[in-house]
Design an enzyme around this catalytic site. Structure first.
Site, PDB file in Angstrom:
ATOM      1  N   ASP A   1       0.833  -1.206   0.000  1.00 15.33           N
ATOM      2  CA  ASP A   1       0.000   0.000   0.000  1.00 15.33           C
ATOM      3  C   ASP A   1       0.873   1.265   0.000  1.00 15.33           C
ATOM      4  OD1 ASP A   1      -2.962   1.011   0.917  1.00 15.33           O
ATOM      5  OD2 ASP A   1      -1.386   2.213   1.850  1.00 15.33           O
TER       6      ASP A   1
ATOM      7  N   TYR B   1       2.758  10.060   0.001  1.00 19.30           N
ATOM      8  CA  TYR B   1       3.864   9.504   0.806  1.00 19.30           C
ATOM      9  C   TYR B   1       5.222   9.843   0.191  1.00 19.30           C
ATOM     10  CZ  TYR B   1       0.030   6.485   2.520  1.00 19.30           C
ATOM     11  OH  TYR B   1      -1.150   6.002   3.010  1.00 19.30           O
TER      12      TYR B   1
ATOM     13  N   LYS C   1      -2.859   6.041  -4.013  1.00 14.85           N
ATOM     14  CA  LYS C   1      -3.969   6.943  -3.659  1.00 14.85           C
ATOM     15  C   LYS C   1      -3.742   8.337  -4.238  1.00 14.85           C
ATOM     16  CE  LYS C   1      -3.862   4.673   0.843  1.00 14.85           C
ATOM     17  NZ  LYS C   1      -2.439   4.445   1.068  1.00 14.85           N
TER      18      LYS C   1
ATOM     19  N   HIS D   1      -7.861   9.585  -1.541  1.00 14.81           N
ATOM     20  CA  HIS D   1      -7.203   9.519  -0.223  1.00 14.81           C
ATOM     21  C   HIS D   1      -8.053  10.137   0.889  1.00 14.81           C
ATOM     22  CE1 HIS D   1      -2.866   9.179   1.461  1.00 14.81           C
ATOM     23  NE2 HIS D   1      -3.734   9.009   2.419  1.00 14.81           N
TER      24      HIS D   1
END
Ligand code: A2P
Length: 294
Positions: A53, A58, A83, A116
């Site tokens: 994931d 990120y 996401k 997200h």
């Protein structure tokens, strides 16, 4: 959808409502930097994880893609999620954002693409319309086969209701903050009623729960670690854990949760632990507080 709680072994797959399958435990990468993540993903795949994931926010999609390519495991044997962050929302923006994610990952499809957060800060007034525009782009990407499944993250039952009423392709997964102290049972109920799988980010409360005296005592009784006890509790709530660790021993430890079962009395004790909210959550501006979304 099959029940997460019926999984018997690590990596057993579940069918989602659109027919795609997902390995029952995910490996999270949220707080691991791009420079370190390729090696860590390779190690996680080596331990046996097949469900990875990430998210554009990120900043580690390049490393995650590299780790998957270097793992030696065939692409189709790995389930990869990414996401779209709120600033990527909107119809044209999402189409561009998806291409950006795919370029960074160095892949030609993802298994699951998630919205997200439900709300973008510049779109408080028209958040429902804006979410639907965003979702139309998700549906296009899905219909083109570039994402094998589409879903959402950090949605409450009220956010989900907007999509349920208007989507052509309904979301298959809602990934939420879920751990002892933050259970969102209303959202779980809504998802169960609409056949939407739920996955848990930060199931260990980012490590904060590991010192809980109640959980320590209970884990000792089951001869398991606190992390294993919590992850088992997640499964028994029919939720898929997405757990993060940089350490191969702990990665493995986290998969060894299929050889015991928590009694219903102990489940209730864990359910009622005092509130612990990691966030980002209702007041970060990406979800709107409940009262605003009636
Ligand atoms: P580490 O990477 O050093 O293993 P969450 O998934 O809730 O966000 O929690 C992740 C955090 O919990 C990380 O800091 C990770 O540290 C730690 N962690 C993960 N698995 C375990 C475990 N089995 N025992 C102790 N700490 C763990």
């Amino acid at each position: 959808m099959e029940m997460v709680k019926d999984l018997q072994v690590f990596n057993q797959v579940l069918s989602l409502k659109n027919g795609t399958t997902v390995p029952g435990m995910g490996f999270g990468t949220c707080r691991i930097e791009d420079e370190k993540i390729a090696d860590i993903v390779e190690k996680a795949v080596g331990v046996g994880y097949r469900h990875i994931d990430t998210g554009s926010a990120y900043g580690n999609e390049r490393g995650v893609g590299k780790g998957i390519r270097n793992s030696g495991i065939a692409r189709e044997d790995i389930f990869l999620t990414t996401k779209a962050w709120p600033y990527e929302m909107g119809y044209d923006n999402i189409l561009r954002a998806f291409d950006g994610s795919m370029n960074r990952l160095g892949l030609d499809y993802v298994d699951l693409y998630l919205v997200h957060f439900p709300v973008m800060r510049d779109h408080y007034e028209d958040w429902q319309d804006f979410l639907l525009k965003t979702w139309r782009a998700f549906e296009k990407i899905y219909n083109e086969g570039r994402a094998k499944a589409i879903g959402v993250s950090n949605f409450t039952d009220k956010h989900l209701a907007v999509l349920q009423d208007h989507a052509e392709v309904s979301p298959v997964i809602n990934q939420i903050e879920f751990h002892p102290g933050w259970t969102q049972f209303d959202t779980l109920r809504f998802c169960a009623e609409h056949d939407i799988a739920v996955s848990a980010w930060s199931p260990l409360g980012q490590g904060a729960l590991l010192q809980s005296p109640v959980l320590k005592a209970m884990a000792a009784k089951y001869e398991k670690s606190v992390a294993q006890l919590i992850l088992r509790w997640v499964l028994q709530h029919n939720v898929l854990p997405i757990v993060e660790s940089k350490n191969p021993n702990r990665m493995k430890e986290n998969t060894e949760i299929f050889d015991f079962s928590i009694s219903s009395m102990d489940m209730k004790v864990i359910d009622e632990l005092p509130p612990l909210l990691i966030g980002p959550h209702a007041d970060n501006g990406y979800m709107l507080v409940e009262v605003d979304i009636q």
